[in-house]
Design a protein around this motif. Structure first.
Motif, PDB file in Angstrom:
ATOM      1  N   ARG A 166       0.811  -1.228   0.000  1.00 40.79           N
ATOM      2  CA  ARG A 166       0.000   0.000   0.000  1.00 40.79           C
ATOM      3  C   ARG A 166       0.838   1.270   0.000  1.00 40.79           C
ATOM      4  O   ARG A 166       0.379   2.315  -0.454  1.00 40.79           O
ATOM      5  CB  ARG A 166      -0.952  -0.005   1.204  1.00 40.79           C
ATOM      6  CG  ARG A 166      -0.273   0.038   2.560  1.00 40.79           C
ATOM      7  CD  ARG A 166      -1.272  -0.237   3.694  1.00 40.79           C
ATOM      8  NE  ARG A 166      -0.672  -0.114   5.011  1.00 40.79           N
ATOM      9  CZ  ARG A 166       0.068  -1.045   5.583  1.00 40.79           C
ATOM     10  NH1 ARG A 166       0.329  -2.169   4.930  1.00 40.79           N
ATOM     11  NH2 ARG A 166       0.573  -0.869   6.791  1.00 40.79           N
ATOM     12  N   ARG A 167       2.081   1.189   0.491  1.00 43.87           N
ATOM     13  CA  ARG A 167       2.937   2.373   0.535  1.00 43.87           C
ATOM     14  C   ARG A 167       4.000   2.361  -0.562  1.00 43.87           C
ATOM     15  O   ARG A 167       4.861   3.234  -0.609  1.00 43.87           O
ATOM     16  CB  ARG A 167       3.617   2.481   1.905  1.00 43.87           C
ATOM     17  CG  ARG A 167       2.644   2.742   3.060  1.00 43.87           C
ATOM     18  CD  ARG A 167       3.381   3.111   4.339  1.00 43.87           C
ATOM     19  NE  ARG A 167       2.465   3.393   5.417  1.00 43.87           N
ATOM     20  CZ  ARG A 167       2.006   2.497   6.290  1.00 43.87           C
ATOM     21  NH1 ARG A 167       2.424   1.237   6.203  1.00 43.87           N
ATOM     22  NH2 ARG A 167       1.181   2.846   7.251  1.00 43.87           N
ATOM     23  N   SER A 168       3.948   1.377  -1.427  1.00 47.93           N
ATOM     24  CA  SER A 168       4.961   1.266  -2.484  1.00 47.93           C
ATOM     25  C   SER A 168       4.637   2.187  -3.654  1.00 47.93           C
ATOM     26  O   SER A 168       3.481   2.564  -3.876  1.00 47.93           O
ATOM     27  CB  SER A 168       5.039  -0.177  -2.986  1.00 47.93           C
ATOM     28  OG  SER A 168       5.369  -1.060  -1.947  1.00 47.93           O
TER      29      SER A 168
END
Length: 332
Positions: free
Chosen positions: A160-162
């Motif tokens: 999700r934070r990539s």
């Protein structure tokens, strides 16, 4: 035993394996091609090699097909029952391939076996058909749908934070591994189904007993024909799986292929159940696609595919029964 009947049946069995290869090649590579993780020809070459390797990884599914679905028929009549079963499966494979419908070659074969057995007055092992064919036919798509959805949700949470572009690039590379795993599972499942038929033919011809291991030449012949058929490519069905159900991106393609491969290995080694690779990958694609939004999946296309699944066994069985009656009249 008429040697011609044995040779004809084995020849048609290998022909069925070839149609199985080009009919089901899309199962292993459609998602990788649609996400551009692999070029079509590279994907087909990889799938052909992995199909070949997968055919040598077990024999449990072959034993189920040769012993667990119909009583072993005897004499020339028994051989023509097998011949007719294969004709029914081949005809249905060609019809569904022409219309680009990803139906199950496995269930076409099982339907052909049951239809030909009934037409020839041979006993059907109904509890075996129920436990090894009918129940997995209903369960495997449900499991594929749910597991595909959950795997994709897990991937979305983990990354999700990539950076989306970097993640897609990484998953495009990872898809070469997941597509190879799918192709290996396809070889493990589908090559063994034809091996089971050839072994049954050899038992009918008194060439070997039912307790003997599968001859090496049978494994090689079935594996090679499946690989050749796979390399020929089933472009009509590939378009259906790769584009018409939903447009997949690399993470979704990876999730669908990983789900499908995992279910096939589980069914092969734990339950020796001959499941349909078509059912598993199609439902996995639907489950993965539903994580984007439910209406992103073209459920109308999915409905038509599922309807095709339901009519596959009866349709192949009917063709096999008619084939047996024709052969029976021709050979007396």
């Amino acid at each position: 035993m008429d040697t011609f009947a044995l040779i004809a049946t084995i020849g048609v069995a290998l022909g069925f394996t070839y149609t199985n290869g080009f009919h089901d090649s899309a199962n292993a590579i459609a998602t990788s091609v649609s996400t551009r993780a692999l070029t079509p020809r590279a994907a087909l070459a990889m799938a052909a090699v992995m199909n070949l390797a997968g055919a040598f990884l077990g024999s449990g599914v072959a034993k189920t097909v040769s012993k667990g679905l119909i009583e072993t028929p005897h004499g020339d009549k028994g051989m023509w029952i097998l011949f007719s079963a294969l004709v029914g499966a081949i005809v249905w494979n060609l019809v569904t391939w022409y219309f680009g419908l990803p139906s199950s070659s496995s269930h076409a074969l099982f339907g052909g076996m049951v239809g030909a057995a009934l037409a020839g007055g041979i006993g059907v092992i109904w509890h075996g058909v129920l436990e090894k064919v009918v129940i997995p036919m209903f369960l495997s798509p449900i499991v594929g749908l749910i597991v595909g959805y959950l795997v994709m949700v897990a991937i979305m949470w983990m990354f999700r934070r990539s950076n989306p572009h970097k993640a897609k690039r990484g998953f495009r590379i990872a898809q070469t591994v997941s597509a190879a795993a799918m192709a290996l599972g396809h070889g493990l499942q589908d090559a063994q189904k034809t091996m089971g038929i050839v072994v049954m033919a050899l038992v009918i011809a008194d060439v070997q007993s039912s307790s003997d291991p599968i001859p090496v030449w049978v494994k090689v012949a079935c594996a090679v024909m499946l690989s050749l058929g796979t390399y020929a490519g089933g472009w009509r069905i590939m378009r259906t799986l790769g584009r018409k159900i939903i447009e997949l991106d690399p993470p979704q393609g990876f999730a669908a292929e990983t789900t499908g491969a995992s279910i096939m290995y589980t069914a092969s080694y734990l339950y020796q159940a001959p499941i349909s690779t078509t059912h598993v990958i199609t439902s996995a694609i639907m489950g993965v696609g539903a994580t984007k939004r439910v209406n992103a999946v073209r459920w109308g296309v999915g409905r038509n595919i599922v309807l095709g699944w339901f009519i596959t066994m009866p349709a192949a069985g009917l063709v096999a029964a008619v084939s047996f009656w024709i052969v029976n009249l021709a050979v007396g």
